[in-house]
Design a protein around this motif. Structure first.
Motif, PDB file in Angstrom:
ATOM      1  N   PRO A  30     -11.708 -11.040   1.519  1.00  0.00           N
ATOM      2  CA  PRO A  30     -10.484 -10.241   1.357  1.00  0.00           C
ATOM      3  C   PRO A  30     -10.362  -9.700  -0.053  1.00  0.00           C
ATOM      4  CG  PRO A  30      -9.969 -12.591   1.434  1.00  0.00           C
ATOM      5  CD  PRO A  30     -11.418 -12.466   1.756  1.00  0.00           C
ATOM      6  N   GLU A  31      -9.986  -8.418  -0.150  1.00  0.00           N
ATOM      7  CA  GLU A  31      -9.766  -7.813  -1.461  1.00  0.00           C
ATOM      8  C   GLU A  31      -8.269  -7.790  -1.726  1.00  0.00           C
ATOM      9  OE1 GLU A  31     -12.503  -5.065  -2.653  1.00  0.00           O
ATOM     10  OE2 GLU A  31     -11.205  -3.939  -4.009  1.00  0.00           O
ATOM     11  N   ILE A  32      -7.852  -8.560  -2.730  1.00  0.00           N
ATOM     12  CA  ILE A  32      -6.420  -8.602  -3.023  1.00  0.00           C
ATOM     13  C   ILE A  32      -5.998  -7.303  -3.693  1.00  0.00           C
ATOM     14  CG2 ILE A  32      -6.185 -11.091  -3.199  1.00  0.00           C
ATOM     15  CD1 ILE A  32      -6.328 -10.713  -6.301  1.00  0.00           C
ATOM     16  N   PRO A  72      -7.970   5.524 -11.345  1.00  0.00           N
ATOM     17  CA  PRO A  72      -7.752   4.651 -10.181  1.00  0.00           C
ATOM     18  C   PRO A  72      -8.333   3.244 -10.362  1.00  0.00           C
ATOM     19  CG  PRO A  72      -8.967   6.661  -9.566  1.00  0.00           C
ATOM     20  CD  PRO A  72      -8.900   6.623 -11.041  1.00  0.00           C
ATOM     21  N   GLY A  73      -9.359   3.051 -11.210  1.00  0.00           N
ATOM     22  CA  GLY A  73      -9.931   1.707 -11.321  1.00  0.00           C
ATOM     23  C   GLY A  73     -10.336   1.202  -9.950  1.00  0.00           C
ATOM     24  N   PRO A  74     -10.116  -0.092  -9.672  1.00  0.00           N
ATOM     25  CA  PRO A  74     -10.519  -0.640  -8.371  1.00  0.00           C
ATOM     26  C   PRO A  74      -9.785  -0.013  -7.175  1.00  0.00           C
ATOM     27  CG  PRO A  74     -10.142  -2.403  -9.947  1.00  0.00           C
ATOM     28  CD  PRO A  74      -9.661  -1.142 -10.595  1.00  0.00           C
ATOM     29  N   LEU A  75      -8.785   0.813  -7.452  1.00  0.00           N
ATOM     30  CA  LEU A  75      -8.091   1.483  -6.340  1.00  0.00           C
ATOM     31  C   LEU A  75      -8.799   2.776  -5.943  1.00  0.00           C
ATOM     32  CD1 LEU A  75      -4.385   1.047  -7.534  1.00  0.00           C
ATOM     33  CD2 LEU A  75      -5.725  -0.473  -6.083  1.00  0.00           C
ATOM     34  N   ILE A  76      -9.957   3.042  -6.543  1.00  0.00           N
ATOM     35  CA  ILE A  76     -10.672   4.305  -6.321  1.00  0.00           C
ATOM     36  C   ILE A  76     -10.908   4.603  -4.840  1.00  0.00           C
ATOM     37  CG2 ILE A  76     -12.912   3.155  -6.734  1.00  0.00           C
ATOM     38  CD1 ILE A  76     -12.157   6.771  -7.688  1.00  0.00           C
ATOM     39  N   LYS A  77     -11.172   3.568  -4.029  1.00  0.00           N
ATOM     40  CA  LYS A  77     -11.465   3.847  -2.620  1.00  0.00           C
ATOM     41  C   LYS A  77     -10.297   4.508  -1.899  1.00  0.00           C
ATOM     42  CE  LYS A  77     -11.562   0.085   0.204  1.00  0.00           C
ATOM     43  NZ  LYS A  77     -11.795  -1.324   0.640  1.00  0.00           N
ATOM     44  N   TRP A  78      -9.081   4.144  -2.294  1.00  0.00           N
ATOM     45  CA  TRP A  78      -7.914   4.729  -1.631  1.00  0.00           C
ATOM     46  C   TRP A  78      -7.679   6.162  -2.092  1.00  0.00           C
ATOM     47  CZ3 TRP A  78      -7.677   1.714   2.149  1.00  0.00           C
ATOM     48  CH2 TRP A  78      -7.879   0.347   1.984  1.00  0.00           C
TER      49      TRP A  78
ATOM     50  N   PRO B  30      -0.106 -13.288   0.084  1.00  0.00           N
ATOM     51  CA  PRO B  30      -1.091 -12.394  -0.520  1.00  0.00           C
ATOM     52  C   PRO B  30      -0.936 -10.973   0.009  1.00  0.00           C
ATOM     53  CG  PRO B  30      -2.132 -13.811   1.117  1.00  0.00           C
ATOM     54  CD  PRO B  30      -0.724 -14.287   0.950  1.00  0.00           C
ATOM     55  N   GLU B  31      -0.996 -10.006  -0.915  1.00  0.00           N
ATOM     56  CA  GLU B  31      -0.927  -8.608  -0.511  1.00  0.00           C
ATOM     57  C   GLU B  31      -2.347  -8.057  -0.494  1.00  0.00           C
ATOM     58  OE1 GLU B  31       2.457  -6.603  -1.505  1.00  0.00           O
ATOM     59  OE2 GLU B  31       1.617  -4.582  -1.522  1.00  0.00           O
ATOM     60  N   ILE B  32      -2.826  -7.694   0.699  1.00  0.00           N
ATOM     61  CA  ILE B  32      -4.190  -7.172   0.778  1.00  0.00           C
ATOM     62  C   ILE B  32      -4.237  -5.764   0.224  1.00  0.00           C
ATOM     63  CG2 ILE B  32      -4.940  -8.587   2.709  1.00  0.00           C
ATOM     64  CD1 ILE B  32      -4.423  -6.090   4.517  1.00  0.00           C
ATOM     65  N   GLN B  33      -5.435  -5.370  -0.211  1.00  0.00           N
ATOM     66  CA  GLN B  33      -5.594  -4.026  -0.741  1.00  0.00           C
ATOM     67  C   GLN B  33      -5.728  -3.060   0.426  1.00  0.00           C
ATOM     68  OE1 GLN B  33      -8.672  -1.685  -3.391  1.00  0.00           O
ATOM     69  NE2 GLN B  33      -7.862  -3.414  -4.533  1.00  0.00           N
ATOM     70  N   GLU B  34      -4.710  -2.225   0.577  1.00  0.00           N
ATOM     71  CA  GLU B  34      -4.578  -1.350   1.731  1.00  0.00           C
ATOM     72  C   GLU B  34      -3.621  -0.237   1.353  1.00  0.00           C
ATOM     73  OE1 GLU B  34      -4.753  -0.123   4.634  1.00  0.00           O
ATOM     74  OE2 GLU B  34      -6.357  -1.331   5.462  1.00  0.00           O
ATOM     75  N   ILE B  35      -3.746   0.935   1.996  1.00  0.00           N
ATOM     76  CA  ILE B  35      -2.684   1.910   1.819  1.00  0.00           C
ATOM     77  C   ILE B  35      -1.889   2.091   3.104  1.00  0.00           C
ATOM     78  CG2 ILE B  35      -3.458   3.249  -0.157  1.00  0.00           C
ATOM     79  CD1 ILE B  35      -4.780   5.176   1.764  1.00  0.00           C
ATOM     80  N   ASP B  36      -2.275   1.380   4.129  1.00  0.00           N
ATOM     81  CA  ASP B  36      -1.497   1.411   5.356  1.00  0.00           C
ATOM     82  C   ASP B  36      -0.482   0.275   5.290  1.00  0.00           C
ATOM     83  OD1 ASP B  36      -0.454   1.116   7.878  1.00  0.00           O
ATOM     84  OD2 ASP B  36      -2.342   1.515   8.911  1.00  0.00           O
ATOM     85  N   ALA B  37       0.779   0.634   5.054  1.00  0.00           N
ATOM     86  CA  ALA B  37       1.816  -0.384   4.862  1.00  0.00           C
ATOM     87  C   ALA B  37       1.906  -1.335   6.060  1.00  0.00           C
ATOM     88  CB  ALA B  37       3.172   0.274   4.609  1.00  0.00           C
ATOM     89  N   LYS B  38       1.688  -0.809   7.264  1.00  0.00           N
ATOM     90  CA  LYS B  38       1.783  -1.675   8.441  1.00  0.00           C
ATOM     91  C   LYS B  38       0.729  -2.787   8.410  1.00  0.00           C
ATOM     92  CE  LYS B  38       3.998   1.495  11.665  1.00  0.00           C
ATOM     93  NZ  LYS B  38       3.837   2.311  12.873  1.00  0.00           N
ATOM     94  N   GLU B  39      -0.457  -2.449   7.934  1.00  0.00           N
ATOM     95  CA  GLU B  39      -1.509  -3.464   7.831  1.00  0.00           C
ATOM     96  C   GLU B  39      -1.138  -4.538   6.815  1.00  0.00           C
ATOM     97  OE1 GLU B  39      -4.325  -4.054   9.590  1.00  0.00           O
ATOM     98  OE2 GLU B  39      -3.511  -2.518  10.919  1.00  0.00           O
TER      99      GLU B  39
END
Lengths: 179, 179
Positions: A30-32, A72-78, B30-39
């Motif tokens: 999991p990527e936090i 973006p740093g580690p947020l680059i994928k988004w 824990p907040e996962i790295q995501e841009i989909d708020a529902k996920e």
């Protein structure tokens, strides 16, 4: 046994070319949500010990924009998933500062308590996308002193100057020096 | 018992005013790295069952920029931490499109399998920061049809038009209708 945790075959081959004894471990950790790459890596390494026995390597390679104070740093994928390379290049252009840094951070966990970090970084500029677009943000990163974006270089050319290579060399030295 | 999971007292009070039977549960999920708020919400709700018995509510309120195709969304906290409200306003201005949406998504988990979502959204514009700066991005969000940013409004004014209130009303109706 030392495992490099990745699902990316190219990354693993680059690691293997410098650290021949390392094996690939393709598990999904999991990527936090964090912008501190070291925290992301540390969480993954700690979690890895719940999946396998051994020592582990996790890397993060991200792009840090001056005009966004490190995003973006580690947020680059988004950013890639939403606005893409075109949108990223537009932000740098419109904000009037295209300086950026490509940085690899490698975390090596000998055990749950002993975690070491190694960094490699390359300064460059954000340009309009040029070259093959099959590897993330490579088309918009023009390293300082070069006239090709990462995407326009051959894999050999890129590895030669790569921030990942620099970080790996530091890890390699550390492992050879007897840990 | 239904628990609203938050460390934010103000948010809990708003929930409590509409759903009097709900109790606060202040645990750090824990907040996962995501841009989909529902996920993100779904992962938190699923995890909540490992911490307590009951039914759970988790909410996400984020700001979605048109010019960034939905970013920052749930990544807003990292944008605030790095470039801040000034930087966010500058992006909207320089990219020439200040339209944005403030959206609350509420997830309600009756059990691990039954998760329901309720949304409330307000359209508006991104402006230079105005008003008290003690609540995230409130100073840069000017809801359509109003002449004050969220930060310039009293709590009552803001709650009256708030996207969180809308989402909560939907959840409240759902719960009253007998689940």
């Amino acid at each position: 046994m030392i495992y490099f945790i990745t699902g990316n075959k190219n990354k693993f081959e680059e690691v293997k070319s410098i650290l021949p004894d390392v094996e690939q471990l393709d598990i999904d950790l999991p990527e936090i949500q964090e912008i501190d790459a070291k925290e992301i890596i540390k969480t993954k390494l700690t979690e890895a010990f719940n999946h396998a026995d051994g020592e582990f390597i996790v890397e993060d390679t991200s792009l840090y924009f001056d005009c966004l104070k490190g995003l973006p740093g580690p947020l680059i994928k988004w950013f890639l998933q939403t606005i893409g390379n075109d949108g990223l290049a537009e932000i740098a252009e419109k904000l009037g500062n295209n300086k950026a840094e490509a940085k690899t951070i490698i975390g090596y966990a000998k055990n749950r308590e002993e975690i070491y970090f190694f960094e490699g970084a390359i300064k460059g500029r954000i340009v309009n996308p040029k070259g093959e677009t099959n590897f993330g943000w490579d088309p918009i990163f023009l390293p300082d002193g070069y006239e090709k974006t990462f995407a326009e270089m051959s894999r050999e050319e890129k590895n030669e100057i790569s921030m990942r290579r620099n970080a790996l060399n530091k890890l390699s030295e550390f492992l050879r020096s007897g840990k």
